[in-house]
Design an enzyme around this catalytic site. Sequence first.
Site, short mmCIF file in Angstrom:
data_model
loop_
_atom_site.label_atom_id
_atom_site.label_comp_id
_atom_site.label_asym_id
_atom_site.label_seq_id
_atom_site.Cartn_x
_atom_site.Cartn_y
_atom_site.Cartn_z
CG ASP A 62 -1.69 1.05 1.51
OD1 ASP A 62 -2.22 1.79 0.32
OD2 ASP A 62 -2.01 1.89 2.44
CD GLU A 68 -5.19 0.45 -2.14
OE1 GLU A 68 -5.69 -0.51 -1.43
OE2 GLU A 68 -4.85 1.72 -1.58
CG ASP A 89 -0.51 3.21 6.23
OD1 ASP A 89 -1.33 3.76 5.41
OD2 ASP A 89 -0.40 3.93 7.25
#
Length: 171
Positions: free
Chosen positions: A11, A71, A143
Amino acid sequence: MTMAIRILGIDPGLRKTGWGVIASEGTKLSFIGCGCIESDDKRPLAERLKQLHEGIAGVISAFEPDEAAVEETFINRDPQSALKLGQARGIALVVPAIAGLSVAEYAANLVKKTVVGVGHADKKQVQMMIRVLLPKAETRSADAADALAVAICHAQHRGIRTLTAQMRAAS
Protein backbone atom coordinates in the site's frame (compact mmCIF):
# COMPACT_ATOMS: atom_id res chain seq x y z
CA MET A 1 -0.99 -30.89 -4.59
CA THR A 2 -0.65 -27.13 -4.98
CA MET A 3 2.42 -25.24 -3.80
CA ALA A 4 2.14 -22.27 -1.50
CA ILE A 5 2.87 -18.95 -3.19
CA ARG A 6 4.18 -16.07 -1.10
CA ILE A 7 2.58 -12.77 -2.02
CA LEU A 8 3.83 -9.33 -1.02
CA GLY A 9 1.08 -6.71 -0.89
CA ILE A 10 2.10 -3.05 -0.91
CA ASP A 11 0.00 0.00 0.00
CA PRO A 12 2.21 2.84 -1.28
CA GLY A 13 2.57 6.18 0.43
CA LEU A 14 5.37 8.71 0.76
CA ARG A 15 5.08 9.04 4.56
CA LYS A 16 4.04 5.44 5.22
CA THR A 17 4.15 2.48 2.87
CA GLY A 18 2.32 -0.52 4.24
CA TRP A 19 3.49 -4.04 3.41
CA GLY A 20 2.04 -7.46 4.06
CA VAL A 21 3.16 -10.96 3.13
CA ILE A 22 0.81 -13.93 2.93
CA ALA A 23 1.05 -17.48 1.67
CA SER A 24 -1.65 -18.70 -0.69
CA GLU A 25 -2.14 -22.42 -1.23
CA GLY A 26 -5.28 -23.17 -3.21
CA THR A 27 -8.01 -21.38 -1.26
CA LYS A 28 -6.05 -21.38 2.02
CA LEU A 29 -4.42 -18.11 3.10
CA SER A 30 -1.77 -17.83 5.81
CA PHE A 31 -0.29 -14.75 7.46
CA ILE A 32 3.49 -14.40 7.16
CA GLY A 33 4.24 -10.82 8.21
CA CYS A 34 3.29 -7.17 7.87
CA GLY A 35 4.46 -3.72 8.79
CA CYS A 36 5.04 -0.19 7.67
CA ILE A 37 8.00 1.55 6.08
CA GLU A 38 8.20 5.20 7.08
CA SER A 39 10.19 7.95 5.43
CA ASP A 40 11.52 10.93 7.34
CA ASP A 41 9.48 13.96 6.22
CA LYS A 42 12.31 16.28 7.28
CA ARG A 43 14.57 14.78 4.57
CA PRO A 44 14.69 15.80 0.89
CA LEU A 45 12.35 13.90 -1.46
CA ALA A 46 15.16 11.85 -3.05
CA GLU A 47 16.31 10.60 0.36
CA ARG A 48 12.73 9.74 1.35
CA LEU A 49 12.29 7.72 -1.85
CA LYS A 50 15.59 5.99 -1.12
CA GLN A 51 14.31 5.08 2.37
CA LEU A 52 11.20 3.50 0.79
CA HIS A 53 13.36 1.67 -1.76
CA GLU A 54 15.63 0.25 0.93
CA GLY A 55 12.66 -0.68 3.14
CA ILE A 56 10.83 -2.59 0.41
CA ALA A 57 14.07 -4.28 -0.71
CA GLY A 58 14.62 -5.34 2.92
CA VAL A 59 11.14 -6.85 3.15
CA ILE A 60 11.72 -8.77 -0.10
CA SER A 61 15.08 -10.02 1.18
CA ALA A 62 13.65 -11.08 4.56
CA PHE A 63 10.41 -12.74 3.38
CA GLU A 64 11.34 -13.94 -0.15
CA PRO A 65 7.92 -13.47 -1.80
CA ASP A 66 7.17 -15.11 -5.16
CA GLU A 67 4.91 -12.33 -6.45
CA ALA A 68 3.95 -8.77 -5.55
CA ALA A 69 0.78 -6.69 -5.76
CA VAL A 70 0.51 -2.92 -5.44
CA GLU A 71 -2.59 -0.84 -4.80
CA GLU A 72 -3.35 1.75 -7.43
CA THR A 73 -3.73 5.22 -5.99
CA PHE A 74 -6.84 7.33 -6.17
CA ILE A 75 -6.76 10.77 -7.74
CA ASN A 76 -5.61 13.34 -5.23
CA ARG A 77 -7.00 16.88 -5.41
CA ASP A 78 -3.66 18.47 -4.62
CA PRO A 79 -1.39 18.08 -7.69
CA GLN A 80 1.81 18.34 -5.62
CA SER A 81 0.69 15.57 -3.25
CA ALA A 82 -0.45 13.43 -6.18
CA LEU A 83 2.95 13.78 -7.82
CA LYS A 84 4.82 12.78 -4.65
CA LEU A 85 2.48 9.83 -4.09
CA GLY A 86 3.05 8.78 -7.69
CA GLN A 87 6.79 8.79 -7.11
CA ALA A 88 6.39 6.62 -3.99
CA ARG A 89 4.15 4.30 -6.01
CA GLY A 90 6.86 4.08 -8.66
CA ILE A 91 9.27 2.83 -6.00
CA ALA A 92 6.66 0.28 -4.85
CA LEU A 93 6.38 -1.03 -8.42
CA VAL A 94 10.03 -1.03 -9.44
CA VAL A 95 11.69 -2.56 -6.36
CA PRO A 96 9.82 -5.91 -6.65
CA ALA A 97 10.34 -5.86 -10.43
CA ILE A 98 14.10 -5.38 -9.97
CA ALA A 99 14.03 -8.36 -7.57
CA GLY A 100 12.54 -10.46 -10.38
CA LEU A 101 8.98 -10.64 -9.04
CA SER A 102 5.93 -10.31 -11.24
CA VAL A 103 4.00 -7.24 -10.08
CA ALA A 104 0.23 -6.86 -10.34
CA GLU A 105 -1.77 -3.70 -9.71
CA TYR A 106 -5.26 -3.48 -8.22
CA ALA A 107 -7.69 -0.59 -7.85
CA ALA A 108 -8.58 0.26 -4.25
CA ASN A 109 -12.27 -0.46 -4.91
CA LEU A 110 -11.46 -3.96 -6.21
CA VAL A 111 -9.28 -4.66 -3.17
CA LYS A 112 -12.09 -3.60 -0.82
CA LYS A 113 -14.74 -5.49 -2.79
CA THR A 114 -12.61 -8.65 -2.76
CA VAL A 115 -11.84 -8.50 0.96
CA VAL A 116 -14.99 -6.94 2.42
CA GLY A 117 -17.57 -7.49 -0.32
CA VAL A 118 -18.18 -3.76 -0.77
CA GLY A 119 -16.09 -1.50 -3.00
CA HIS A 120 -16.46 1.55 -0.74
CA ALA A 121 -15.70 -0.13 2.59
CA ASP A 122 -13.95 1.97 5.22
CA LYS A 123 -10.61 1.17 6.85
CA LYS A 124 -12.21 -0.32 9.98
CA GLN A 125 -14.20 -2.80 7.85
CA VAL A 126 -11.03 -3.79 5.99
CA GLN A 127 -9.14 -4.31 9.26
CA MET A 128 -12.00 -6.41 10.67
CA MET A 129 -12.02 -8.68 7.61
CA ILE A 130 -8.24 -9.04 7.76
CA ARG A 131 -8.66 -10.41 11.30
CA VAL A 132 -11.31 -12.85 10.02
CA LEU A 133 -9.36 -14.01 6.94
CA LEU A 134 -5.93 -14.02 8.63
CA PRO A 135 -6.57 -14.68 12.35
CA LYS A 136 -2.84 -14.72 13.19
CA ALA A 137 -2.24 -11.31 11.59
CA GLU A 138 -1.16 -8.58 13.97
CA THR A 139 -1.79 -5.37 12.08
CA ARG A 140 -0.57 -2.40 14.08
CA SER A 141 -1.49 0.12 11.41
CA ALA A 142 -4.17 0.71 8.79
CA ASP A 143 -1.41 0.82 6.16
CA ALA A 144 -0.25 -2.72 7.02
CA ALA A 145 -3.87 -3.96 6.99
CA ASP A 146 -4.41 -2.34 3.59
CA ALA A 147 -1.26 -4.03 2.27
CA LEU A 148 -2.50 -7.41 3.50
CA ALA A 149 -5.81 -6.68 1.75
CA VAL A 150 -3.90 -6.05 -1.51
CA ALA A 151 -2.10 -9.39 -1.08
CA ILE A 152 -5.43 -11.17 -0.43
CA CYS A 153 -6.94 -9.52 -3.50
CA HIS A 154 -4.02 -10.79 -5.58
CA ALA A 155 -4.39 -14.29 -4.14
CA GLN A 156 -8.04 -14.30 -5.22
CA HIS A 157 -7.43 -12.87 -8.70
CA ARG A 158 -4.03 -14.30 -9.68
CA GLY A 159 -5.48 -17.47 -11.22
CA ILE A 160 -7.64 -15.43 -13.57
CA ARG A 161 -4.67 -13.24 -14.50
CA THR A 162 -2.51 -16.31 -15.21
CA LEU A 163 -5.20 -17.95 -17.34
CA THR A 164 -5.77 -14.74 -19.32
CA ALA A 165 -2.02 -14.39 -19.97
CA GLN A 166 -1.80 -18.02 -21.13
CA MET A 167 -4.75 -17.53 -23.49
CA ARG A 168 -3.15 -14.39 -24.97
CA ALA A 169 0.17 -16.22 -25.48
CA ALA A 170 -1.58 -19.10 -27.24
CA SER A 171 -3.42 -16.86 -29.72
